[in-house]
Design a protein around this motif. Structure first.
Motif, short mmCIF file in Angstrom:
data_model
loop_
_atom_site.label_atom_id
_atom_site.label_comp_id
_atom_site.label_asym_id
_atom_site.label_seq_id
_atom_site.Cartn_x
_atom_site.Cartn_y
_atom_site.Cartn_z
N LEU A 449 0.77 -1.26 0.06
CA LEU A 449 0.00 0.02 -0.03
C LEU A 449 0.86 1.18 0.07
CD1 LEU A 449 -2.85 1.40 0.04
CD2 LEU A 449 -2.76 1.13 2.55
N ILE A 450 2.07 1.20 0.74
CA ILE A 450 2.89 2.16 0.84
C ILE A 450 3.33 2.52 -0.57
CG2 ILE A 450 5.07 3.06 1.66
CD1 ILE A 450 4.25 1.61 4.43
N TRP A 451 4.08 1.50 -1.14
CA TRP A 451 4.55 1.44 -2.36
C TRP A 451 3.79 2.07 -3.51
CZ3 TRP A 451 9.17 2.15 -3.48
CH2 TRP A 451 9.81 1.95 -5.00
N VAL A 452 2.40 1.76 -3.42
CA VAL A 452 1.36 2.20 -4.28
C VAL A 452 1.13 3.91 -4.29
CG1 VAL A 452 -1.05 2.11 -5.12
CG2 VAL A 452 0.07 -0.05 -4.88
N VAL A 453 1.05 4.12 -2.86
CA VAL A 453 0.76 5.58 -2.59
C VAL A 453 2.12 6.44 -3.18
CG1 VAL A 453 0.57 7.28 -0.74
CG2 VAL A 453 -0.79 5.10 -0.88
N LEU A 454 3.23 5.90 -2.88
CA LEU A 454 4.38 6.65 -3.50
C LEU A 454 4.62 6.71 -4.71
CD1 LEU A 454 7.27 5.06 -1.10
CD2 LEU A 454 6.39 7.38 -1.09
N GLY A 455 4.16 5.52 -5.55
CA GLY A 455 4.07 5.59 -7.07
C GLY A 455 2.96 6.56 -7.33
N ALA A 456 1.91 6.90 -6.89
CA ALA A 456 0.86 7.60 -7.31
C ALA A 456 1.32 9.22 -7.18
CB ALA A 456 -0.60 7.66 -6.42
N ILE A 457 2.01 9.27 -5.96
CA ILE A 457 2.70 10.82 -5.69
C ILE A 457 3.65 10.90 -6.62
CG2 ILE A 457 3.99 12.01 -4.15
CD1 ILE A 457 2.50 10.88 -1.70
N PHE A 458 4.58 10.09 -7.13
CA PHE A 458 5.69 10.32 -8.00
C PHE A 458 5.13 10.59 -9.17
CE2 PHE A 458 8.90 8.73 -11.28
CZ PHE A 458 10.01 9.52 -10.40
N TYR A 459 4.10 9.73 -9.62
CA TYR A 459 3.61 9.93 -11.14
C TYR A 459 2.66 11.31 -11.21
CZ TYR A 459 0.34 9.20 -15.03
OH TYR A 459 -0.35 9.37 -16.35
N LEU A 460 2.13 11.58 -10.24
CA LEU A 460 1.24 12.99 -10.46
C LEU A 460 2.38 14.22 -10.47
CD1 LEU A 460 -1.64 12.19 -7.96
CD2 LEU A 460 -1.85 12.25 -10.63
N THR A 461 3.34 13.83 -9.62
CA THR A 461 4.41 15.09 -9.51
C THR A 461 5.09 15.30 -10.83
OG1 THR A 461 4.71 14.74 -7.21
CG2 THR A 461 6.22 16.02 -8.41
N SER A 462 5.44 14.08 -11.39
CA SER A 462 6.25 14.05 -12.72
C SER A 462 5.32 14.51 -13.83
CB SER A 462 6.53 12.54 -12.91
OG SER A 462 7.56 12.19 -12.29
N ARG A 463 4.03 13.98 -13.84
CA ARG A 463 3.03 14.52 -14.89
C ARG A 463 2.96 16.03 -14.92
NH1 ARG A 463 -3.06 11.96 -15.46
NH2 ARG A 463 -3.54 13.04 -17.41
N LYS A 464 2.87 16.70 -13.35
CA LYS A 464 2.50 17.97 -13.54
C LYS A 464 3.64 18.76 -13.86
CE LYS A 464 1.17 21.42 -9.99
NZ LYS A 464 0.73 21.74 -8.68
N LYS A 465 4.80 18.38 -13.75
CA LYS A 465 6.31 18.86 -13.93
C LYS A 465 6.13 18.79 -15.59
CE LYS A 465 11.23 18.80 -13.36
NZ LYS A 465 12.26 17.89 -12.85
N LYS A 466 5.77 17.87 -16.39
CA LYS A 466 5.98 17.76 -17.73
C LYS A 466 5.19 18.69 -18.34
CE LYS A 466 7.41 12.96 -18.33
NZ LYS A 466 6.94 11.64 -18.97
N GLU A 467 3.62 18.96 -17.51
CA GLU A 467 2.68 19.95 -18.32
C GLU A 467 3.37 21.25 -18.21
OE1 GLU A 467 -0.86 19.04 -15.77
OE2 GLU A 467 -1.26 17.37 -17.14
N ASN A 468 4.35 21.65 -17.11
CA ASN A 468 4.40 22.92 -17.03
C ASN A 468 5.83 23.38 -17.75
OD1 ASN A 468 2.45 23.41 -15.13
ND2 ASN A 468 3.78 22.68 -13.27
N GLU A 469 6.38 22.17 -18.46
CA GLU A 469 7.67 22.41 -19.17
C GLU A 469 7.21 23.14 -20.68
OE1 GLU A 469 9.53 18.52 -19.49
OE2 GLU A 469 10.48 18.82 -17.81
#
Length: 469
Positions: A449-469
């Motif tokens: 569960l912790i790994w899934v949550v970390l993955g979701a956070i990492f994915y959303l952060t990376s996606r937001k960063k790409k959208e702002n590039e």
């Protein structure tokens, strides 16, 4: 303009076979006959289960071979999923698979302490002592694991050719040690085929359940053959040969499991009428008697037997460290090239042409594990078996998709089968079923569960960063 640095094509077929087999066989192959295989399925039941599991893995290997030939580049399952279904699915696959590979590096390093505990009279149990989750941790054992992790990180950075040759030597030592003990079992009257009775564990009604319970651990038992595509960019031979290499590695792996299990059952210590009586009494035993496979080697050849089997175990552990350093670093390298991970992970050493930064990252993460002991690490490894099943599934369904486009009916069929097998394995791991003991424990569910949550956070952060590039 600076010359682009690329991975070097230095691996021979025998190197790649050694990479796979060295990752398949670890400490577990030498202790599971006593703590899992015989108690659940018996000697014949385990042999049948391993034969079934090997066939399943070979079907999945056909899908891997198809994808390797289509995309002979580093990244394996991540690359295949990305090409077939895009980066979102590729991220999910790689997030779980990466943990699956990464967790096995420190698992092997901490297994070195078990050799000291069981075969060397606790020689490394010195210095600071404390407990984590009921597991005793000693400074001497921590330092042993740390030295191994740093040493093999340096060797992995040194160059893929050196790594390939070293891995091959380790695997020959592994196979050689097992063969010596097997020959002793065939020639020493202490070992008898009559001792293989009963052929199955439990009563007649539990035969099928016992066999299926052992089949269910296949994702864990055979994780390693799927490291081959991670190194496909470094083959100095045609990717077409990977089909044979993967099949042979799976068959060798199954063979080692069955041979060790059979030897263990053939040697019954004095005072016991049969292997099942001995296995049932294991909780009450300590020392060498509590490790049936090592006890068998000692009964057959004395100290020499323990030395040969000890060499095989040491080679299995070290080859696992080397192999998963290689596989994990290539996965991270590939993810960096696709901009799923920062560019830092994709930087190659200019001299050795290896993903130096990725290897250093793996080493740093792995160095944390010895301080928490094998119990806590086991929770992560247990749940990371899910990653292997997810990798099998994504590769199989990707193979089906591309095979359908090409009209390749054979791979379409193996792709469907592989996908079904992967789904079944995932269900067995995640859903507690009474007849199987392979489902995750409470602590492993929490880690997942912790790994899934970390993955979701990492994915959303990376996606937001790409959208702002």
């Amino acid at each position: 303009m600076a010359k682009e640095v690329r991975l070097e094509k230095k691996l021979s077929p025998i190197n790649v076979w050694a990479l796979a087999l060295g990752c398949i066989i670890g400490w577990g192959a030498f202790v599971m006959p006593g703590n899992t295989f015989l108690g659940q399925a018996g000697p014949l039941g385990t042999a049948i289960a391993m034969a079934i599991a090997a066939i399943i893995m070979i079907v999945i290997a056909f899908n891997y071979n198809f994808m390797i030939n289509k995309y002979p580049i580093a990244g394996g399952e991540f690359t295949y999923t990305n090409m077939a279904f895009g980066q979102n699915h590729a991220f999910v696959c790689a997030w779980f698979l990466g943990l699956s590979y990464l967790a096995i590096v420190p698992l092997n390093a901490t297994a070195l302490a078990l050799i000291g505990r069981n075969l060397m009279n606790n020689v490394f149990q010195v210095g600071l002592h404390y407990q984590v989750a009921g597991y005793d941790i000693y400074l001497g054992e921590i330092l042993l694991a740390v030295v191994a992790l740093v040493l093999f990180a340096v060797l992995s950075i040194k160059g893929v050719k050196f790594t390939g040759v070293f891995q091959t030597l380790l695997v020959f030592a592994l196979v050689g040690g097992v063969v010596v003990v097997a020959v002793a079992a065939l020639t020493n009257p202490i070992a008898s085929f009559d001792n293989l009775k009963p052929a199955f564990a439990g009563g007649s009604g539990s035969k099928v359940a016992g066999v299926l319970a052992v089949v269910a651990v296949a994702p864990w038992a055979f994780v390693g053959f799927d490291t081959i595509p991670q190194a496909s960019e470094e083959f100095k031979f045609s990717p077409k040969k990977t089909k044979v290499i993967m099949i042979i590695s799976v068959l060798f792996g199954a063979g080692v499991y069955v041979v060790l299990n059979t030897i263990t059952a053939m040697v019954v210590p004095d005072g016991y009428a049969s292997w099942d009586e001995y296995i049932a009494d294991l909780p009450n035993l300590d020392g060498l008697a509590s490790l049936p496979t090592f006890n068998a080697a000692n009964e057959l050849l004395g100290t020499a037997g323990l030395v040969f089997l000890g060499v095989a175990v040491l080679a299995a552990i070290l080859s696992g460290i080397v192999g998963f350093y290689m596989a994990t670093s290539r996965l991270l390298y590939s993810m960096s090239l696709e901009k799923v991970l920062p560019k830092w992970f994709g930087k190659l050493d200019e001299k050795s042409k290896t993903p130096k930064n990725a290897i250093i990252f793996i080493m740093i993460i792995a160095l944390v594990a010895p301080f928490f002991g094998r119990t806590a690490l086991g929770w992560i490894v247990d749940m990371s078996s899910t990653g292997a099943a997810i990798g099998y599934g994504y590769t199989s369904i990707a193979a089906f998709k591309f095979a359908k486009q090409e009209g390749n009916k054979a791979i379409m069929f193996s792709g469907i089968l592989g996908t079904i097998f992967a789904i079944v394995f995932t269900v067995l791991l995640l859903v507690p079923l009474p007849m199987f003991s392979c489902s995750l424990g409470k602590e492993s569910y929490i880690c997942l569960l912790i790994w899934v949550v970390l993955g979701a956070i990492f994915y959303l952060t990376s996606r937001k960063k790409k959208e702002n590039e």
